[in-house]
Enzyme design. Structure first.
Site, mmCIF file in Angstrom:
data_model
loop_
_atom_site.group_PDB
_atom_site.id
_atom_site.type_symbol
_atom_site.label_atom_id
_atom_site.label_comp_id
_atom_site.label_asym_id
_atom_site.label_seq_id
_atom_site.Cartn_x
_atom_site.Cartn_y
_atom_site.Cartn_z
ATOM 1 N N ASP A 62 -6.405 3.188 -5.369
ATOM 2 C CA ASP A 62 -6.718 4.435 -4.664
ATOM 3 C C ASP A 62 -8.262 4.637 -4.791
ATOM 4 O O ASP A 62 -8.986 4.246 -5.542
ATOM 5 C CB ASP A 62 -6.160 5.623 -5.911
ATOM 6 C CG ASP A 62 -5.884 6.935 -5.196
ATOM 7 O OD1 ASP A 62 -6.009 6.938 -3.794
ATOM 8 O OD2 ASP A 62 -5.812 7.973 -5.887
ATOM 9 N N TRP A 70 -14.209 6.700 -0.830
ATOM 10 C CA TRP A 70 -15.320 5.761 -0.804
ATOM 11 C C TRP A 70 -15.931 5.806 0.437
ATOM 12 O O TRP A 70 -17.369 5.917 0.514
ATOM 13 C CB TRP A 70 -14.919 4.296 -1.156
ATOM 14 C CG TRP A 70 -15.942 3.125 -1.293
ATOM 15 C CD1 TRP A 70 -16.454 2.885 -2.437
ATOM 16 C CD2 TRP A 70 -16.390 2.564 -0.215
ATOM 17 N NE1 TRP A 70 -17.398 1.777 -2.180
ATOM 18 C CE2 TRP A 70 -17.354 1.725 -0.980
ATOM 19 C CE3 TRP A 70 -16.361 2.565 0.965
ATOM 20 C CZ2 TRP A 70 -18.086 0.662 -0.303
ATOM 21 C CZ3 TRP A 70 -16.994 1.484 2.076
ATOM 22 C CH2 TRP A 70 -17.977 0.624 1.148
ATOM 23 N N ARG A 120 -12.304 6.962 7.212
ATOM 24 C CA ARG A 120 -11.660 6.322 6.083
ATOM 25 C C ARG A 120 -11.035 5.089 6.103
ATOM 26 O O ARG A 120 -11.032 4.310 5.107
ATOM 27 C CB ARG A 120 -10.306 7.291 5.850
ATOM 28 C CG ARG A 120 -10.779 8.892 5.577
ATOM 29 C CD ARG A 120 -9.542 9.754 5.740
ATOM 30 N NE ARG A 120 -8.405 9.220 4.665
ATOM 31 C CZ ARG A 120 -8.511 9.498 3.231
ATOM 32 N NH1 ARG A 120 -9.375 10.188 2.775
ATOM 33 N NH2 ARG A 120 -7.271 8.883 2.528
ATOM 34 N N HIS A 140 -10.495 1.403 3.548
ATOM 35 C CA HIS A 140 -9.216 0.644 3.436
ATOM 36 C C HIS A 140 -9.697 -0.993 3.731
ATOM 37 O O HIS A 140 -8.958 -1.806 2.957
ATOM 38 C CB HIS A 140 -8.251 0.956 4.188
ATOM 39 C CG HIS A 140 -7.641 2.524 4.022
ATOM 40 N ND1 HIS A 140 -7.277 2.720 2.842
ATOM 41 C CD2 HIS A 140 -7.411 3.467 5.089
ATOM 42 C CE1 HIS A 140 -6.711 4.096 2.991
ATOM 43 N NE2 HIS A 140 -7.110 4.662 4.375
ATOM 44 N N SER A 175 2.620 4.294 0.490
ATOM 45 C CA SER A 175 3.742 5.038 -0.230
ATOM 46 C C SER A 175 4.602 5.735 0.685
ATOM 47 O O SER A 175 4.180 5.795 1.893
ATOM 48 C CB SER A 175 3.082 6.051 -1.366
ATOM 49 O OG SER A 175 2.901 7.193 -0.342
ATOM 50 N N GLU A 229 5.018 8.286 0.970
ATOM 51 C CA GLU A 229 4.407 9.753 1.277
ATOM 52 C C GLU A 229 3.348 9.582 1.972
ATOM 53 O O GLU A 229 2.720 10.623 2.834
ATOM 54 C CB GLU A 229 4.018 10.419 -0.092
ATOM 55 C CG GLU A 229 5.127 10.933 -0.904
ATOM 56 C CD GLU A 229 6.014 9.932 -1.598
ATOM 57 O OE1 GLU A 229 5.717 9.013 -1.883
ATOM 58 O OE2 GLU A 229 7.177 10.078 -1.422
ATOM 59 N N TRP A 281 3.134 8.506 5.137
ATOM 60 C CA TRP A 281 3.369 8.714 6.474
ATOM 61 C C TRP A 281 2.758 10.061 6.693
ATOM 62 O O TRP A 281 2.473 10.585 7.968
ATOM 63 C CB TRP A 281 4.803 8.925 6.553
ATOM 64 C CG TRP A 281 5.502 7.405 6.433
ATOM 65 C CD1 TRP A 281 6.202 6.962 5.517
ATOM 66 C CD2 TRP A 281 5.237 6.223 7.178
ATOM 67 N NE1 TRP A 281 6.629 5.729 5.433
ATOM 68 C CE2 TRP A 281 6.004 5.210 6.722
ATOM 69 C CE3 TRP A 281 4.653 5.998 8.683
ATOM 70 C CZ2 TRP A 281 6.048 3.848 7.101
ATOM 71 C CZ3 TRP A 281 4.781 4.727 9.348
ATOM 72 C CH2 TRP A 281 5.410 3.637 8.569
ATOM 73 N N ARG A 306 -0.052 11.191 6.597
ATOM 74 C CA ARG A 306 -1.441 11.053 7.087
ATOM 75 C C ARG A 306 -1.604 11.101 8.387
ATOM 76 O O ARG A 306 -0.362 10.858 9.188
ATOM 77 C CB ARG A 306 -2.171 9.752 6.335
ATOM 78 C CG ARG A 306 -2.124 9.792 4.993
ATOM 79 C CD ARG A 306 -2.908 8.772 4.214
ATOM 80 N NE ARG A 306 -2.774 8.895 2.726
ATOM 81 C CZ ARG A 306 -3.696 8.426 1.926
ATOM 82 N NH1 ARG A 306 -4.485 7.522 2.313
ATOM 83 N NH2 ARG A 306 -3.546 8.757 0.568
ATOM 84 N N LEU A 344 0.973 -17.576 -9.190
ATOM 85 C CA LEU A 344 0.644 -16.172 -9.321
ATOM 86 C C LEU A 344 1.775 -15.539 -8.606
ATOM 87 O O LEU A 344 2.037 -15.836 -7.440
ATOM 88 C CB LEU A 344 -0.589 -15.466 -9.061
ATOM 89 C CG LEU A 344 -0.680 -13.988 -8.840
ATOM 90 C CD1 LEU A 344 -1.024 -13.443 -10.176
ATOM 91 C CD2 LEU A 344 -2.008 -13.645 -7.857
ATOM 92 N N ARG A 381 -2.328 10.413 -12.351
ATOM 93 C CA ARG A 381 -0.945 10.407 -11.982
ATOM 94 C C ARG A 381 -0.380 9.075 -11.179
ATOM 95 O O ARG A 381 -1.226 8.176 -10.998
ATOM 96 C CB ARG A 381 -0.779 11.552 -11.054
ATOM 97 C CG ARG A 381 -1.779 11.416 -9.642
ATOM 98 C CD ARG A 381 -1.273 12.528 -8.887
ATOM 99 N NE ARG A 381 -2.076 12.448 -7.603
ATOM 100 C CZ ARG A 381 -3.229 13.323 -7.478
ATOM 101 N NH1 ARG A 381 -3.579 14.445 -8.339
ATOM 102 N NH2 ARG A 381 -3.989 13.026 -6.334
ATOM 103 N N GLU A 388 1.770 0.204 -20.219
ATOM 104 C CA GLU A 388 0.586 0.591 -20.687
ATOM 105 C C GLU A 388 -0.069 1.311 -19.391
ATOM 106 O O GLU A 388 -0.249 0.614 -18.399
ATOM 107 C CB GLU A 388 -0.342 -0.373 -21.439
ATOM 108 C CG GLU A 388 0.093 -0.662 -22.546
ATOM 109 C CD GLU A 388 0.046 0.339 -23.944
ATOM 110 O OE1 GLU A 388 -0.861 0.897 -23.870
ATOM 111 O OE2 GLU A 388 1.069 0.408 -24.543
#
Ligand code: IPE
Ligand code: IPE
Ligand code: MG
Length: 245
Positions: free
Chosen positions: A23, A28, A36, A40, A68, A70, A72, A74, A134, A197, A210
């Site tokens: 995030d 930034w 923006r 990214h 996410s 959510e 969409w 944007r 990995l 959050r 954690e």
């Protein structure tokens, strides 16, 4: 680079799963008066560095939240730019990921993604399926509630078809219907950008994870800070509801 042996929380062979909520890209860029999407793009470079650092840091599984269910909401410009960036990342990084021994898989609902992107995702999964150094999982159009809802729907179909009964449904059974069925639960979830959050990320899987909430914006999150957090994790006592002696 920290010594891998000092970072393993248990033994050399146990999985160690770190999940990142990447995030702060937008802020930034905005702080620098840039669009923006610039944030990214720089953020994608940090992914490259962190992926490289994982094996030596004792991380066997890395899961990153890229988009996410959510997101969409944007602007069309930002969403389209992000989808282009995902296609570009896959195309440009495929060879390096393959050679570095990284196995890539995607979680999230692919139904809303454009065909070109889905094809690239499928190809990269297939190409890297032989790797095991990995396990990199990228969450695109992913939401924890959406994932559990889709799992419940698939489970209901199995019951309707008589292949399962309600008595078969326990936590282990449900987990087999989640997008993450091939993954161990995350040990550590890191969120950058100062927000404390989880924004619908790995809701089921993070029951005992954690958490580290750090102020650094994702484009400023370099491998050395990542390794320091991973190292700090090994000093935490996890009780999983029990007591320690
Ligand atoms: C995270 O950075 C990347 C995505 C959600 C795609 P943001 O774009 O949320 O950056 P901020 O939080 O607005 O700074
Ligand atoms: C979470 O970040 C999603 C990703 C990192 C992909 P958001 O920026 O979308 O979350 P909120 O809106 O701050 O909760
Ligand atoms: Mg954000």
């Amino acid at each position: 680079m920290p010594d891998a042996a000092t970072l393993q929380p248990t033994d050399d062979h146990s999985p160690f799963h770190v999940a990142c909520i990447m995030d702060g890209n937008g802020r930034w860029a905005q702080m620098r008066g840039r669009p923006r999407l610039v944030g990214h793009h720089i953020g994608a470079r940090r992914v490259r560095d962190i992926v490289k650092a994982c094996p030596d840091a004792g991380v066997t599984h890395l899961t990153i939240f890229a988009f996410s269910t959510e997101n969409w909401k944007r602007t069309q410009v930002e969403v389209a730019g992000l989808m282009r960036l995902f296609r570009r990342y896959i195309t440009h990084e495929a060879k390096a990921l393959l050679e570095a021994g990284v196995r890539v898989r995607f979680i999230g609902d692919r139904i809303r993604l454009d065909d070109r992107l889905v094809r690239l995702m499928d190809d990269l999964e297939m190409l890297t399926a032989v790797n095991s150094k990995l396990n990199l999982t990228i969450a695109i159009n992913y939401g924890g509630r959406d994932e559990v809802t889709r799992a419940a729907q698939r489970l209901a179909v199995e019951i309707e078809r008589g292949r399962l009964t309600h008595k078969d449904v326990d936590a282990e059974c449900l987990a087999r219907f989640l997008d993450t069925r091939f993954l161990p639960d995350p040990d550590l979830v890191i969120r950058t950008s100062g927000e404390a959050r989880i924004s619908n990320f790995l809701l089921w899987q993070s029951a005992y994870a954690e958490y580290e909430f750090i102020d650094t914006l994702w484009p400023d999150f370099h491998a050395d800070e990542f390794c320091k957090i991973v190292k700090g994790y090994s000093t935490r006592a996890r009780r999983f509801g029990g007591v320690t002696a």
